[in-house]
Motif scaffolding. Structure first.
Motif, PDB file in Angstrom:
ATOM      1  N   ASP A  75       1.169  11.026   1.986  1.00 39.79           N
ATOM      2  CA  ASP A  75       2.187  11.803   1.282  1.00 39.79           C
ATOM      3  C   ASP A  75       1.668  12.295  -0.064  1.00 39.79           C
ATOM      4  N   LYS A  76       0.948  11.424  -0.767  1.00 38.58           N
ATOM      5  CA  LYS A  76       0.390  11.826  -2.059  1.00 38.58           C
ATOM      6  C   LYS A  76      -0.615  12.952  -1.882  1.00 38.58           C
ATOM      7  N   PHE A  77      -1.419  12.854  -0.840  1.00 34.81           N
ATOM      8  CA  PHE A  77      -2.424  13.878  -0.578  1.00 34.81           C
ATOM      9  C   PHE A  77      -1.757  15.212  -0.278  1.00 34.81           C
ATOM     10  N   HIS A 134       0.860  -1.179   0.000  1.00 33.04           N
ATOM     11  CA  HIS A 134       0.000   0.000   0.000  1.00 33.04           C
ATOM     12  C   HIS A 134       0.894   1.225   0.000  1.00 33.04           C
ATOM     13  N   GLU A 135       0.627   2.117  -0.947  1.00 32.71           N
ATOM     14  CA  GLU A 135       1.405   3.341  -0.992  1.00 32.71           C
ATOM     15  C   GLU A 135       0.924   4.276   0.112  1.00 32.71           C
ATOM     16  N   ASN A 136       1.789   5.136   0.478  1.00 28.94           N
ATOM     17  CA  ASN A 136       1.447   6.080   1.525  1.00 28.94           C
ATOM     18  C   ASN A 136       0.599   7.191   0.914  1.00 28.94           C
ATOM     19  N   TYR A 137      -0.710   7.089   1.072  1.00 34.74           N
ATOM     20  CA  TYR A 137      -1.619   8.054   0.468  1.00 34.74           C
ATOM     21  C   TYR A 137      -1.551   9.408   1.158  1.00 34.74           C
TER      22      TYR A 137
END
Length: 77
Positions: free
Chosen positions: A36-38, A31-34
């Motif tokens: 950080d993306k946000f 699972h990517e770290n959402y």
């Protein structure tokens, strides 16, 4: 003899089920770290909003200069 094969198939099936359950529980998906993306997307949004405001101010200044020059030109006729 038939009971032996039925029992063996049942044991093998249960064993396969247990192994697949074990593998499924040990398997971790990536699972990517959402978060950080946000945050990155929010920063991009803020940058775009700032760029828009800067361009808007610049456009208003240019329009004002244009109006002044237009009036000046009309007065020289």
């Amino acid at each position: 003899m038939v009971n032996f094969f039925v029992s063996a198939v049942s044991v093998i099936t249960a064993l396969i089920g247990a192994i697949t359950t074990l593998l499924a529980s040990l398997h971790t998906t990536h699972h990517e770290n959402y978060g950080d993306k946000f945050k990155t997307l929010q920063q991009e949004r803020d940058n775009l909003a700032e760029d828009y405001e800067n361009e808007r101010k610049r456009r208003i200044e240019i329009e004002e200069k244009y109006e002044k020059l237009k009036k000046k030109l009309e007065n020289t006729k």
